[in-house]
Design a protein around this motif. Structure first.
Motif, PDB file in Angstrom:
ATOM      1  N   ALA A 131     -20.024  33.906  32.318  1.00 39.60           N
ATOM      2  CA  ALA A 131     -21.124  34.549  31.591  1.00 39.60           C
ATOM      3  C   ALA A 131     -21.686  33.623  30.517  1.00 39.60           C
ATOM      4  N   ARG A 132     -20.804  32.933  29.793  1.00 40.86           N
ATOM      5  CA  ARG A 132     -21.281  32.007  28.755  1.00 40.86           C
ATOM      6  C   ARG A 132     -22.070  30.848  29.377  1.00 40.86           C
ATOM      7  N   ALA A 133     -21.578  30.304  30.487  1.00 43.53           N
ATOM      8  CA  ALA A 133     -22.282  29.212  31.162  1.00 43.53           C
ATOM      9  C   ALA A 133     -23.639  29.692  31.685  1.00 43.53           C
ATOM     10  N   PHE A 134     -23.663  30.883  32.259  1.00 42.80           N
ATOM     11  CA  PHE A 134     -24.907  31.493  32.754  1.00 42.80           C
ATOM     12  C   PHE A 134     -25.897  31.657  31.603  1.00 42.80           C
ATOM     13  N   ASN A 135     -25.433  32.234  30.504  1.00 42.63           N
ATOM     14  CA  ASN A 135     -26.317  32.481  29.352  1.00 42.63           C
ATOM     15  C   ASN A 135     -26.878  31.181  28.796  1.00 42.63           C
TER      16      ASN A 135
ATOM     17  N   ALA B 168     -42.143  38.339  33.692  1.00 43.83           N
ATOM     18  CA  ALA B 168     -42.146  37.672  34.999  1.00 43.83           C
ATOM     19  C   ALA B 168     -41.434  36.319  34.911  1.00 43.83           C
ATOM     20  N   ILE B 169     -41.657  35.593  33.828  1.00 42.53           N
ATOM     21  CA  ILE B 169     -40.962  34.320  33.621  1.00 42.53           C
ATOM     22  C   ILE B 169     -39.459  34.564  33.509  1.00 42.53           C
TER      23      ILE B 169
ATOM     24  N   ALA C 186     -31.549  27.784  28.070  1.00 41.49           N
ATOM     25  CA  ALA C 186     -32.139  26.445  28.153  1.00 41.49           C
ATOM     26  C   ALA C 186     -33.444  26.477  28.952  1.00 41.49           C
ATOM     27  N   ARG C 187     -33.478  27.248  30.019  1.00 45.55           N
ATOM     28  CA  ARG C 187     -34.683  27.318  30.862  1.00 45.55           C
ATOM     29  C   ARG C 187     -35.777  28.172  30.228  1.00 45.55           C
ATOM     30  N   LEU C 188     -35.393  29.119  29.392  1.00 45.41           N
ATOM     31  CA  LEU C 188     -36.390  29.964  28.723  1.00 45.41           C
ATOM     32  C   LEU C 188     -36.980  29.299  27.487  1.00 45.41           C
ATOM     33  N   ARG C 189     -36.240  28.368  26.908  1.00 40.10           N
ATOM     34  CA  ARG C 189     -36.636  27.746  25.630  1.00 40.10           C
ATOM     35  C   ARG C 189     -38.057  27.186  25.672  1.00 40.10           C
ATOM     36  N   ASP C 190     -38.433  26.534  26.766  1.00 37.58           N
ATOM     37  CA  ASP C 190     -39.781  25.955  26.874  1.00 37.58           C
ATOM     38  C   ASP C 190     -40.882  27.011  26.846  1.00 37.58           C
TER      39      ASP C 190
ATOM     40  N   ARG D 139     -37.686  37.068  34.626  1.00 38.37           N
ATOM     41  CA  ARG D 139     -37.147  37.491  35.928  1.00 38.37           C
ATOM     42  C   ARG D 139     -36.931  36.274  36.824  1.00 38.37           C
ATOM     43  N   ARG D 140     -37.921  35.401  36.869  1.00 34.69           N
ATOM     44  CA  ARG D 140     -37.823  34.205  37.719  1.00 34.69           C
ATOM     45  C   ARG D 140     -36.653  33.320  37.285  1.00 34.69           C
ATOM     46  N   VAL D 141     -36.518  33.115  35.981  1.00 39.68           N
ATOM     47  CA  VAL D 141     -35.419  32.288  35.463  1.00 39.68           C
ATOM     48  C   VAL D 141     -34.079  32.914  35.825  1.00 39.68           C
ATOM     49  N   LEU D 142     -33.931  34.221  35.648  1.00 38.43           N
ATOM     50  CA  LEU D 142     -32.668  34.883  35.990  1.00 38.43           C
ATOM     51  C   LEU D 142     -32.346  34.739  37.478  1.00 38.43           C
ATOM     52  N   LEU D 143     -33.343  34.931  38.318  1.00 41.47           N
ATOM     53  CA  LEU D 143     -33.114  34.780  39.754  1.00 41.47           C
ATOM     54  C   LEU D 143     -32.734  33.343  40.098  1.00 41.47           C
ATOM     55  N   ASP D 144     -33.435  32.383  39.491  1.00 40.31           N
ATOM     56  CA  ASP D 144     -33.133  30.974  39.759  1.00 40.31           C
ATOM     57  C   ASP D 144     -31.718  30.598  39.316  1.00 40.31           C
ATOM     58  N   VAL D 145     -31.319  31.034  38.125  1.00 43.79           N
ATOM     59  CA  VAL D 145     -29.991  30.677  37.618  1.00 43.79           C
ATOM     60  C   VAL D 145     -28.907  31.388  38.429  1.00 43.79           C
ATOM     61  N   ASN D 146     -29.152  32.609  38.848  1.00 44.60           N
ATOM     62  CA  ASN D 146     -28.193  33.269  39.734  1.00 44.60           C
ATOM     63  C   ASN D 146     -28.051  32.495  41.036  1.00 44.60           C
ATOM     64  N   ALA D 147     -29.156  31.973  41.562  1.00 50.05           N
ATOM     65  CA  ALA D 147     -29.104  31.171  42.792  1.00 50.05           C
ATOM     66  C   ALA D 147     -28.291  29.898  42.570  1.00 50.05           C
ATOM     67  N   VAL D 148     -28.451  29.276  41.403  1.00 53.34           N
ATOM     68  CA  VAL D 148     -27.647  28.092  41.077  1.00 53.34           C
ATOM     69  C   VAL D 148     -26.169  28.468  41.077  1.00 53.34           C
ATOM     70  N   GLY D 149     -25.857  29.623  40.528  1.00 56.68           N
ATOM     71  CA  GLY D 149     -24.465  30.056  40.421  1.00 56.68           C
ATOM     72  C   GLY D 149     -23.773  30.241  41.752  1.00 56.68           C
ATOM     73  N   VAL D 150     -24.507  30.560  42.791  1.00 50.89           N
ATOM     74  CA  VAL D 150     -23.880  30.775  44.104  1.00 50.89           C
ATOM     75  C   VAL D 150     -24.222  29.640  45.080  1.00 50.89           C
ATOM     76  N   THR D 151     -24.637  28.513  44.528  1.00 54.41           N
ATOM     77  CA  THR D 151     -24.885  27.339  45.371  1.00 54.41           C
ATOM     78  C   THR D 151     -23.634  27.020  46.180  1.00 54.41           C
ATOM     79  N   GLY D 152     -23.818  26.830  47.479  1.00 52.73           N
ATOM     80  CA  GLY D 152     -22.689  26.509  48.357  1.00 52.73           C
ATOM     81  C   GLY D 152     -21.975  27.724  48.912  1.00 52.73           C
TER      82      GLY D 152
END
Length: 149
Positions: A21-25, A108-109, A30-34, A111-124
């Motif tokens: 959870a900490r790594a996800f957050n 919308a931004i 980091a992706r929302l900061r911009d 939501r997209r970031v959350l979906l993208d980071v969740n996808a990173v989390g289950v890579t492989g």
């Protein structure tokens, strides 16, 4: 095995879930900061995007954030012109909260970031592995939320 993690913690579901959870957050923030957003700020935006306009007190009830902290978040979102609050005619102490167009875009931004980071989390992971993992996490949460007998 990571030598910086105690061997008992390395196999403890609670520790691993908390660490994940900490790594996800961190990655989400980091992706929302911009975009001038944070994970804390997108919570109410996503709730309003999903449910539509809500009473401020119902936003508090629907979230894990306590009332004073939520009021501070809503104040910040209003200052950023992402939400509007309007006192109810029937009860001046109650306020209806709704997204502005900028707030809809920010949601919308988020939501997209959350979906993208969740996808990173289950890579492989295979789809089946990802589904099993989600199921296991749901069971872990249910077990920990269950009343202690």
């Amino acid at each position: 095995m990571n030598p910086d993690i105690h061997p008992e913690a390395a196999v403890a579901p609670g520790y691993l879930a908390n660490h994940a959870a900490r790594a996800f957050n961190r990655m989400v923030d980091a992706r929302l900061r911009d975009h001038g957003l944070t994970l804390a700020l997108i919570g109410p935006l996503l709730l309003l995007s999903w449910k539509g306009a809500m009473l401020q007190r119902d936003i508090v009830r629907a979230s894990a954030v306590k009332q004073p902290a939520m009021v501070a978040l809503l104040d910040k979102l209003q200052a950023m012109s992402l939400i509007e609050r309007e006192a109810l005619l029937s009860d001046k102490r109650a306020a209806a909260v709704r997204l502005t167009t900028a707030g809809e875009n920010a949601a919308a931004i988020g939501r997209r970031v959350l979906l993208d980071v969740n996808a990173v989390g289950v890579t492989g992971f295979t789809q089946e592995e990802a589904a099993l993992f989600v199921g296991f996490l749901g069971r872990l949460i249910a077990n920990l939320d269950a009343p202690i007998e």
